[in-house]
Design a protein around this motif. Structure first.
Motif, mmCIF file in Angstrom:
data_model
loop_
_atom_site.group_PDB
_atom_site.id
_atom_site.type_symbol
_atom_site.label_atom_id
_atom_site.label_comp_id
_atom_site.label_asym_id
_atom_site.label_seq_id
_atom_site.Cartn_x
_atom_site.Cartn_y
_atom_site.Cartn_z
ATOM 1 N N GLY A 183 58.411 67.103 74.240
ATOM 2 C CA GLY A 183 57.514 67.534 75.307
ATOM 3 C C GLY A 183 56.289 66.668 75.439
ATOM 4 O O GLY A 183 55.836 66.370 76.546
ATOM 5 N N LEU A 184 55.712 66.254 74.292
ATOM 6 C CA LEU A 184 54.561 65.349 74.331
ATOM 7 C C LEU A 184 54.990 63.891 74.356
ATOM 8 O O LEU A 184 54.314 63.054 74.956
ATOM 9 N N SER A 185 56.105 63.596 73.724
ATOM 10 C CA SER A 185 56.549 62.202 73.652
ATOM 11 C C SER A 185 56.867 61.634 75.029
ATOM 12 O O SER A 185 56.582 60.473 75.319
ATOM 13 N N THR A 186 57.468 62.439 75.876
ATOM 14 C CA THR A 186 57.830 61.950 77.200
ATOM 15 C C THR A 186 56.630 61.843 78.126
ATOM 16 O O THR A 186 56.733 61.307 79.221
ATOM 17 N N LEU A 187 55.466 62.337 77.666
ATOM 18 C CA LEU A 187 54.265 62.308 78.502
ATOM 19 C C LEU A 187 53.144 61.504 77.872
ATOM 20 O O LEU A 187 51.981 61.721 78.166
ATOM 21 N N ILE A 188 53.499 60.613 76.939
ATOM 22 C CA ILE A 188 52.454 59.826 76.285
ATOM 23 C C ILE A 188 51.662 59.010 77.302
ATOM 24 O O ILE A 188 50.446 58.938 77.258
ATOM 25 N N MET B 69 44.515 59.048 73.601
ATOM 26 C CA MET B 69 45.426 58.224 72.825
ATOM 27 C C MET B 69 44.658 57.263 71.939
ATOM 28 O O MET B 69 45.017 57.030 70.791
ATOM 29 N N ASP B 70 43.605 56.698 72.420
ATOM 30 C CA ASP B 70 42.862 55.679 71.698
ATOM 31 C C ASP B 70 42.132 56.258 70.502
ATOM 32 O O ASP B 70 42.050 55.638 69.456
ATOM 33 N N HIS B 71 41.599 57.454 70.646
ATOM 34 C CA HIS B 71 40.726 57.982 69.602
ATOM 35 C C HIS B 71 41.348 59.122 68.800
ATOM 36 O O HIS B 71 40.959 59.314 67.652
ATOM 37 N N SER B 72 42.267 59.851 69.374
ATOM 38 C CA SER B 72 42.709 61.079 68.713
ATOM 39 C C SER B 72 44.161 61.079 68.275
ATOM 40 O O SER B 72 44.545 61.965 67.531
ATOM 41 N N MET B 73 44.977 60.159 68.716
ATOM 42 C CA MET B 73 46.399 60.212 68.382
ATOM 43 C C MET B 73 46.864 58.997 67.589
ATOM 44 O O MET B 73 48.069 58.713 67.527
ATOM 45 N N GLN B 74 45.953 58.297 66.953
ATOM 46 C CA GLN B 74 46.336 57.122 66.189
ATOM 47 C C GLN B 74 47.188 57.519 64.978
ATOM 48 O O GLN B 74 46.847 58.421 64.228
ATOM 49 N N PHE C 269 58.892 56.622 67.698
ATOM 50 C CA PHE C 269 57.803 55.696 68.001
ATOM 51 C C PHE C 269 56.555 56.081 67.217
ATOM 52 O O PHE C 269 56.427 57.189 66.687
ATOM 53 N N ASN C 270 55.657 55.138 67.147
ATOM 54 C CA ASN C 270 54.389 55.287 66.428
ATOM 55 C C ASN C 270 53.257 54.875 67.373
ATOM 56 O O ASN C 270 53.269 53.770 67.928
ATOM 57 N N VAL C 271 52.282 55.778 67.582
ATOM 58 C CA VAL C 271 51.161 55.496 68.480
ATOM 59 C C VAL C 271 50.178 54.575 67.770
ATOM 60 O O VAL C 271 49.653 54.902 66.703
ATOM 61 N N ILE C 272 49.943 53.426 68.380
ATOM 62 C CA ILE C 272 48.986 52.453 67.836
ATOM 63 C C ILE C 272 48.095 52.009 68.979
ATOM 64 O O ILE C 272 48.555 51.351 69.914
ATOM 65 N N GLY C 273 46.831 52.364 68.931
ATOM 66 C CA GLY C 273 45.902 52.028 70.018
ATOM 67 C C GLY C 273 46.316 52.742 71.288
ATOM 68 O O GLY C 273 46.584 53.939 71.295
ATOM 69 N N GLU C 274 46.389 52.022 72.371
ATOM 70 C CA GLU C 274 46.825 52.595 73.636
ATOM 71 C C GLU C 274 48.299 52.329 73.894
ATOM 72 O O GLU C 274 48.792 52.575 74.988
ATOM 73 N N LYS D 40 57.934 50.496 58.717
ATOM 74 C CA LYS D 40 56.743 51.163 58.207
ATOM 75 C C LYS D 40 55.750 51.415 59.342
ATOM 76 O O LYS D 40 55.376 50.477 60.052
ATOM 77 N N PRO D 41 55.335 52.666 59.512
ATOM 78 C CA PRO D 41 54.377 52.954 60.588
ATOM 79 C C PRO D 41 52.929 52.767 60.131
ATOM 80 O O PRO D 41 52.656 52.589 58.943
ATOM 81 N N ILE D 42 52.033 52.803 61.107
ATOM 82 C CA ILE D 42 50.599 52.883 60.823
ATOM 83 C C ILE D 42 50.241 54.363 60.867
ATOM 84 O O ILE D 42 50.384 55.011 61.904
ATOM 85 N N TRP D 43 49.772 54.893 59.751
ATOM 86 C CA TRP D 43 49.493 56.321 59.658
ATOM 87 C C TRP D 43 48.071 56.643 60.126
ATOM 88 O O TRP D 43 47.249 55.726 60.271
ATOM 89 N N PRO D 44 47.760 57.899 60.374
ATOM 90 C CA PRO D 44 46.374 58.258 60.706
ATOM 91 C C PRO D 44 45.411 57.738 59.645
ATOM 92 O O PRO D 44 45.706 57.748 58.448
ATOM 93 N N GLY D 45 44.254 57.289 60.113
ATOM 94 C CA GLY D 45 43.319 56.621 59.220
ATOM 95 C C GLY D 45 43.538 55.137 59.168
ATOM 96 O O GLY D 45 42.942 54.450 58.323
ATOM 97 N N ASN D 46 44.450 54.634 60.050
ATOM 98 C CA ASN D 46 44.729 53.202 60.141
ATOM 99 C C ASN D 46 45.137 52.624 58.783
ATOM 100 O O ASN D 46 44.599 51.635 58.304
ATOM 101 N N THR D 47 46.118 53.274 58.171
ATOM 102 C CA THR D 47 46.576 52.847 56.851
ATOM 103 C C THR D 47 48.102 52.842 56.832
ATOM 104 O O THR D 47 48.752 53.588 57.569
ATOM 105 N N VAL D 48 48.643 51.969 55.980
ATOM 106 C CA VAL D 48 50.086 51.938 55.790
ATOM 107 C C VAL D 48 50.496 52.793 54.596
ATOM 108 O O VAL D 48 51.680 52.927 54.300
#
Length: 936
Positions: free
Chosen positions: A274-279, A287-292, A403-408, A429-437
């Motif tokens: 539901g959210l993935s199809t509306l990214i 997206m830039d600040h809250s869904m990294q 998919f993995n949200v990175i930036g915009e 390997k994704p980029i996890w919240p906190g900009n860490t692997v």
């Protein structure tokens, strides 16, 4: 502030209507087929769908200009109200200041539409589907994805989208791939949100993934209420969340999650379709600040040539490329193709109306509804979203992309297919919240800090001890267990100073996710934590000081055999001598003579066989048979006696200073135990020791000092510790493990109550402990130290008993007894006719006959082979003028020339022979010839 938005909506709808009017004017000869469209034009999904449907209308008839039918799209605005979708709506071209409200009933009752596309949400679709079923008007939805709406249960409902339940397997595989065993779902309290949770829980349960809590958020929740709910979740140690909600609520949720500090390192978020199809349509700032670092799943749409051409042609005219827009586009194409296939007569078809009532019952039935439904269900073509083919009234996805949200932007990190599922090795390997692997949610595992017995757990601090080096037997076993698990188990060890019970209570307080170490499984601990299967031996015993008993023992030669074995062996010797005497007495002169001589022969012969020193010959086959078995028995007995006595004489015998727990307790001696363990509770509660008599120790050196100095009489500890202590510094010769073993279940790993990891870890422990290389782990840590195996043999002072040789004695006794019975039977059988001839029946009593048999048994059997053989070896008997055969006694007496006639007569008298009655004429003849024989 609402007026500018209303004007935007008004002018956009006016634009679409003008296009429709122009197309209608250019195709005045085409049949117009009325199609209702219900959208929430106040939502982003509704506005996106409106644009895509307009594009689909234009593109379709640009390609299919020769078609004789044209769709007349009658669009209604349902807003976000559930009932409005079924009753209240806004016309596409309302007056500027007063929108003209219409209802969905109007589309069927007054407009007599043949198909309705929509409504947009699952909750709204329920009302419209029921109306469509009543009026036999197909209801087609490209966005109502709740599993609660089933096309199989609603025959006039078609879903040109995927059922949400298809994605749960892909989500569960993601959770499993990263080794997460606990997940918290967050979903909106609507039909759309609630419809998926049952399927999601079932998928998690199949993988033994625990759902400790479910967070339900109302669609009308304020930002403050959402923030309060997130703070409640933050207090829980579970930091893995699956979010299932629409874009409107989802954007607010992630904004508040960022404020709550839950989009930082250590957290993981997975969003559903539901959210993935509306990214794309979500606010870029969100997206830039809250869904990294957010992960998401959505149906895989192959990037076909058709999509590339469409993107190039429509660049700037639509707001983003998303799946709902593609489905809306393909829906218009499918309806247009079905209408054309139905024929031109569809435009003139109408509804049959049973009455003129204004109630719901006044709805008539579409004359072309059944036909259109059948055509739509069988429509196939290659659309923008892929192959358009309905299965059981809806689309079925063949694959999902992760998919993995990175930036915009977003980055595809993996794929899931129904055939192969998710392949973890192909997952990037994704980029996890906190900009860490660094993967979130590592297990925080507490390990005990020990001063002694560090072979099990050793915490070696380096520098400021921020990264201690942790090793030991228990740690090696756990690492081996993790390697054989079916999934990764990220973890980190955290040292803890304190008792074992305090360490386990940290699991309850949610400071640790598990405890790994030499933690004993006992009943009271299992009430607040769950243990895995044990990985070590179990039991509690005591170790005491050894006293050396070096005194000479005069009777040590008797100790190899127990008293019952001595008595049984002696009885067997006497019994054997008696049996052999019976077999040899009548035919072997070595077993004849005076009574005292014969008794001595019985004892001498049997005991001389012990050293194989007997000189008496045996001539009876029964004797030889019994002796064959007896010699084997004697060989086993002598060899066993020699081995046992040698062991007693050569091995220094150790004796415990205290051997009884009751003695230690009653005498009031002090006892020791390992500090911080459960042994203290066992001593006070189970063994009733006075708490004032207990002393706690921590290291092996303290054990040694306390025992050697006599401070304590004994130290109670678990068997693995005792073995390790005895194996150090030659302690096997100084101390001894003795006394009863108090049962425990050994060492195990502890987890929270109900943790799904317990079953996985337990199965892995079985695999590790049963593997061939498990001994290598033991040898490198504890087995090499705890080598005190010689003490068990030293302490074993049990003598050999009858039970150890019962089989031998049974065989010997059975053989001897059966032989004796057979011999006795044959003797009586041969003597009984002679007895009847001499004493007719009834002339003597039965006892007299027995006495006669005994006396007759005491006589020589002159017809026996040994006597005849002796005669033939010396010389033949002299001729007998009377024709009487010479007795074998002549040769027998000749063979024994050292015995004179006089001695022979004395022997016969000693034997009690009655010369007058018993001696035959042959005996008289032998007596008369005796002088000549003697001289010879």
């Amino acid at each position: 502030m609402a007026k500018p938005k209303q004007f935007v909506v008004f002018f956009s709808l006016t634009f679409v209507m003008l296009i429709t009017v122009v197309l209608c004017e250019t195709s005045t000869l085409k049949d117009q087929v009325r199609v209702g469209v219900i959208l929430d034009l106040n939502s982003k999904v509704g506005r996106i769908a409106q644009g895509w449907m307009s594009m689909a209308y234009s593109d379709f008839y640009a390609v299919k200009a020769h078609y004789r039918t044209r769709l007349a799209l009658l669009i209604r605005n349902s807003t976000s109200d559930v009932v409005a979708a079924a009753s209240e709506g806004n016309m596409l071209v309302p007056p500027p200041h007063m929108p003209m409200e219409r209802n969905a009933l109007d589309l069927m009752k007054n407009e007599e539409v043949h198909v309705i596309i929509g409504p947009q949400s699952s909750a709204q679709a329920k009302f419209v589907i029921s109306l469509g079923e009543k009026s036999e008007v197909p209801i087609i939805s490209f966005s109502a994805t709740s599993p609660g709406l089933s096309p199989t249960e609603n025959p006039f409902f078609i879903r040109t989208a995927h059922d949400d339940s298809f994605q749960v397997r892909a989500i569960a595989d993601i959770v499993k791939a990263y080794g997460w065993r606990e997940v918290i779902p967050i979903y909106e309290n609507t039909d759309y949100g609630n419809g998926l949770i049952t399927y999601l829980n079932d998928a998690f349960q199949e993988y033994n993934i625990r759902v400790p809590y479910r967070s339900v958020i109302s669609l009308n929740s304020s930002e403050g209420e959402i923030l309060q709910e997130l703070k409640k979740l933050k207090q829980n140690r579970t930091t893995i969340f699956v979010v299932h909600m629409t874009a409107f609520l989802g954007s607010k949720l992630f904004t508040q999650a960022n404020k709550a500090g839950m989009m930082s390192e250590g957290y993981a978020w997975i969003v559903t379709e539901g959210l993935s199809t509306l990214i794309d349509p979500i606010d870029p700032k969100v997206m830039d600040h809250s869904m990294q670092g957010v992960l998401g799943v959505r149906p895989y749409i192959p990037m076909s040539k058709k999509i590339k051409n469409f993107k190039a042609k429509s660049k700037g005219s639509i707001n983003g490329l998303n799946l709902f827009g593609l489905w809306a586009y393909d829906t218009v194409w499918a309806v247009a193709m079905a209408v054309e296939k139905a024929g031109t007569g569809i435009a003139n078809s109408s509804f049959s109306k049973p009455n003129k009532s204004k109630l719901l019952a006044s709805l008539g039935k579409s004359e072309m509804g059944q036909k259109l439904l059948h055509i739509l269900l069988n429509t196939k073509f290659e659309g923008l979203s892929g192959k358009f083919h309905l299965f059981k009234g809806q689309l079925e996805p063949s694959a999902f992309e992760i998919f993995n949200v990175i930036g915009e932007t977003e980055r595809i990190i993996g794929n899931w297919t129904q055939e192969k599922g998710l392949i973890p090795d192909l997952l990037k390997k994704p980029i996890w919240p906190g900009n860490t692997v660094k993967q979130p949610r590592k297990l925080s595992i507490g390990v005990p800090v020990k001063n002694g017995f560090t072979e099990f757990v050793k915490v070696d601090c380096q520098g400021n001890c921020t990264k201690p080096k942790i090793s030991g037997y228990s740690i090696d076993v756990f690492r081996a267990v993790v390697q054989v698990l079916e999934f990764p188990l990220p973890h980190e060890f955290v040292p803890y100073v304190g008792s074992y019970n305090d360490l386990l209570h940290q699991i309850i307080e949610q400071k640790f996710d598990a405890v790994v170490g030499d933690t004993t499984i006992v009943a009271n601990r299992s009430t607040f934590v769950d243990f895995t299967l044990p990985y070590s031996e179990s039991g509690v015993s005591m170790v005491v000081l050894v006293k050396n008993d070096e005194k000479k023992d005069f009777w040590i030669f008797l100790k190899p055999f127990s008293w019952d074995l001595w008595l049984t062996t002696g009885s067997a010797f006497i019994f054997l001598g008696f049996v052999v005497w019976i077999f040899e007495h009548r035919i072997n002169i070595d077993f004849r003579g005076p009574r005292d001589y014969q008794v001595g022969t019985i004892f001498w012969f049997s005991f001389s066989t012990l050293a194989f020193a007997h000189r008496e010959r045996v001539v009876n086959n029964w004797s030889r048979f019994v002796l064959i078995i007896w010699v084997f028995v004697v060989l086993i007995l002598t060899q066993s006696y020699t081995a046992s006595l040698t062991s007693m004489l050569t091995v220094r015998r150790l004796q415990p200073r205290f051997a009884d727990v009751k003695e230690i307790r009653d005498q009031g001696y002090f006892i020791g135990y390992q500090n911080g363990t459960f042994v203290k509770e066992l001593l006070t509660k189970q063994l009733n020791f006075d708490d004032r008599k207990l002393k706690a120790y921590s290291t092996e050196q303290e054990y040694h000092q306390a025992l050697s100095s006599g401070t304590v009489a004994a130290i109670f500890d678990e068997i693995p510790y005792i073995k390790l202590f005895l194996g150090k510094a030659n302690n096997c010769s100084k101390y001894m493990m003795i006394g009863p073993t108090y049962r425990t279940d050994g060492f195990g790993f502890a987890f929270p109550k109900g943790s799904p990891l317990v079953s996985y870890i337990s199965r892995a422990i079985l695999k590790v402990t049963e593997a061939d290389n498990f001994s290598k782990i033991e040898n490198t840590t504890i087995r090499g130290e705890a080598n005190c195996e010689g003490q068990a043999a030293t302490l074993s002072s049990d003598s050999l008993s009858v039970y150890n040789f019962a089989g031998l004695f049974i065989i010997m006794g059975a053989a001897s007894t059966s032989s004796l019975l057979i011999y006795t039977f044959n003797f009586i059988r041969l003597q009984w006719p002679l007895l009847n001839d001499i004493h007719p029946e009834g002339s003597r009593s039965f006892s007299s006959k027995i006495i006669y048999l005994i006396k007759n048994f005491d006589k020589k059997d002159l017809s026996a082979h040994p006597f005849r053989r002796c005669e033939s070896r010396v010389h033949p008997a002299p001729p007998n003028p009377e024709g009487i055969e010479a007795s074998p006694d002549i040769n027998n007496m000749q063979n024994h020339s050292t015995i004179t006639n006089e001695e022979t007569e004395n022997v016969d008298r000693d034997e009690g022979e009655d010369v007058d009655e018993m001696r035959s004429p042959v005996h008289h003849a032998l007596s008369m010839e005796a002088p000549n024989t003697s001289s010879t």
